[in-house]
Design a protein around this motif. Structure first.
Motif, short mmCIF file in Angstrom:
data_model
loop_
_atom_site.label_atom_id
_atom_site.label_comp_id
_atom_site.label_asym_id
_atom_site.label_seq_id
_atom_site.Cartn_x
_atom_site.Cartn_y
_atom_site.Cartn_z
N VAL A 157 0.84 -1.21 0.00
CA VAL A 157 0.00 0.00 0.00
C VAL A 157 0.87 1.25 0.00
N ALA A 158 1.95 1.25 0.79
CA ALA A 158 2.85 2.40 0.80
C ALA A 158 3.51 2.59 -0.56
N GLY A 159 3.91 1.49 -1.19
CA GLY A 159 4.49 1.60 -2.53
C GLY A 159 3.50 2.14 -3.54
N LEU A 165 1.54 9.25 -5.95
CA LEU A 165 2.02 10.60 -5.68
C LEU A 165 3.04 11.04 -6.73
N LEU A 166 3.96 10.14 -7.08
CA LEU A 166 4.95 10.47 -8.09
C LEU A 166 4.31 10.68 -9.46
N ARG A 225 11.32 4.45 4.20
CA ARG A 225 12.25 3.55 3.52
C ARG A 225 12.25 3.77 2.02
N LEU A 226 11.09 3.97 1.42
CA LEU A 226 11.01 4.21 -0.02
C LEU A 226 11.68 5.53 -0.40
N VAL A 227 11.43 6.56 0.39
CA VAL A 227 12.05 7.86 0.12
C VAL A 227 13.57 7.76 0.28
N ALA A 228 14.01 7.10 1.35
CA ALA A 228 15.45 6.96 1.58
C ALA A 228 16.10 6.16 0.45
N GLY A 229 15.46 5.09 0.01
CA GLY A 229 16.01 4.30 -1.08
C GLY A 229 16.13 5.10 -2.36
N THR A 230 15.15 5.95 -2.63
CA THR A 230 15.20 6.80 -3.82
C THR A 230 16.35 7.78 -3.74
N VAL A 231 16.56 8.37 -2.56
CA VAL A 231 17.67 9.31 -2.38
C VAL A 231 19.01 8.59 -2.48
N LEU A 257 11.35 4.31 -9.41
CA LEU A 257 10.37 3.77 -8.47
C LEU A 257 8.99 3.71 -9.10
N LEU A 258 8.66 4.74 -9.86
CA LEU A 258 7.35 4.79 -10.51
C LEU A 258 7.19 3.65 -11.52
N VAL A 259 8.19 3.49 -12.39
CA VAL A 259 8.10 2.47 -13.43
C VAL A 259 8.07 1.07 -12.83
N SER A 260 8.83 0.86 -11.75
CA SER A 260 8.93 -0.48 -11.17
C SER A 260 7.61 -0.97 -10.60
N ARG A 261 6.69 -0.07 -10.29
CA ARG A 261 5.44 -0.48 -9.65
C ARG A 261 4.23 -0.35 -10.56
N LEU A 262 4.43 0.04 -11.81
CA LEU A 262 3.30 0.13 -12.74
C LEU A 262 2.87 -1.28 -13.14
#
Length: 320
Positions: A157-159, A165-166, A225-231, A257-262
């Motif tokens: 759900v967080a992903g 959002l992205l 965690r998702l934000v930190a991984g992106t940074v 991150l966006l493409v990986s979850r589409l």
């Protein structure tokens, strides 16, 4: 013999300790079923570990390390942020389950294997391994299924929330870079993501087992965690190709991150590669960097699995 003597004899018989099964009984399969049932988590965990080793071997012998011979980043900061990226997921999982169960430091190895299984085998095989580990360590937690389920659902759900959002932020900025067919696919993917997440929110009281404050804490931990991984990945790429500004890498990492979850995109790696080349323009250097990052991840998988195996053998040898 009167009834009092019979009663005393019955009481002594009930109070007598249970006789453990003999070696002969165990040898012919008469070991109590309860003891056999207690071993299934360890058997499942061992089986998944063997499958991880097989999967890593297939990746290695299938040319997974060929990309290490290309352009190798020379900046130590690339490897520093790569390590931070690699461990961001297992460390976040460890902190979550430490809050829920008080997991000892040994649980970090289990969350690392959870990540490796999900990447090398198939989706949610890591959750199966971690559930088996939790069941095998009964002193840590008595009923782990509900917590493992809730953490996995909240991670998804967080992903999905981060992806939506992205999309909301990036579509107005980069919609002209995508063809109409790809924009339609992105719109359809957004609908699917919403449809996948809504049932868990609508029926949350029936789906989730943990208290609501714990659920919110876990959700926020996954978002961090998702934000930190992106940074981390953006900074790693920046120090590998410092001529590209950090802001551009952050935009590209968010796109990754966006493409990986589409859910409706058939070839996500190709889409991301084309998107990155359009944004940055250094097609060969960028392709080599992406390939090197993937190969380095495989190397870390292999090293960690080997280290865990050696540690297990050493610990078992000392116990004997």
């Amino acid at each position: 013999m009167d009834w009092k003597q019979e009663r005393k004899g019955l009481d002594r018989a009930q109070a007598a300790p249970a006789v453990p099964p003999t070696d002969a009984a165990v040898a012919i399969g008469l070991e109590p079923l309860r003891a056999a049932k207690r071993r299934w988590p360890a058997i499942l965990g061992a089986g998944l570990t063997v499958l991880m080793v097989i999967g890593l071997g297939r990746e290695l012998f299938g040319g997974g390390l060929d990309d290490l011979t290309g352009a190798v980043p020379t900046s130590p900061l690339f490897y520093l942020f790569f390590v931070a990226l690699y461990f961001s997921l297992p460390v976040a999982d460890y902190l979550i389950f430490r809050r829920l169960w008080g997991v000892p430091p040994a649980g970090l190895a289990a969350t690392i294997k959870k990540r490796i299984a999900n990447e090398v085998l198939f989706s949610y095989s890591g959750e199966a391994y971690f559930y088996a580990w939790a069941r095998a360590n009964a002193t840590v937690v008595a009923a782990p299924f509900g917590a493992v389920k809730d953490v996995s659902i909240l991670s998804a759900v967080a992903g999905n929330a981060m992806t939506l959002l992205l999309m909301a932020l990036s579509v107005p900025l980069g919609h002209e870079l995508l063809p109409q067919a790809m924009r339609d696919t992105a719109a359809g993917s957004a609908v699917v993501l919403v449809a996948m997440s809504l049932p868990f929110l609508i029926f949350s009281r029936r789906v989730f087992s943990l208290p609501r404050p714990e659920l919110w804490w876990i959700f926020n931990a996954h978002v961090v965690r998702l934000v930190a991984g992106t940074v981390f990945i953006a900074l790693a790429w920046h120090f590998a190709l410092p001529e590209v500004p950090v802001a551009m890498w952050l935009f590209l990492a968010a796109g990754r991150l966006l493409v990986s979850r589409l859910p409706l995109v058939p070839n996500k790696d190709l889409l991301f590669a084309n998107f990155a080349i359009v944004i940055i323009g250094q097609d060969q250097a960028l392709s080599e960097l992406m390939a090197f990052t993937a190969a380095l991840t495989l190397v870390v998988h292999v090293v960690l699995i080997a280290a865990f195996g050696l540690h297990h053998l050493a610990t078992r040898g000392r116990a004997l």
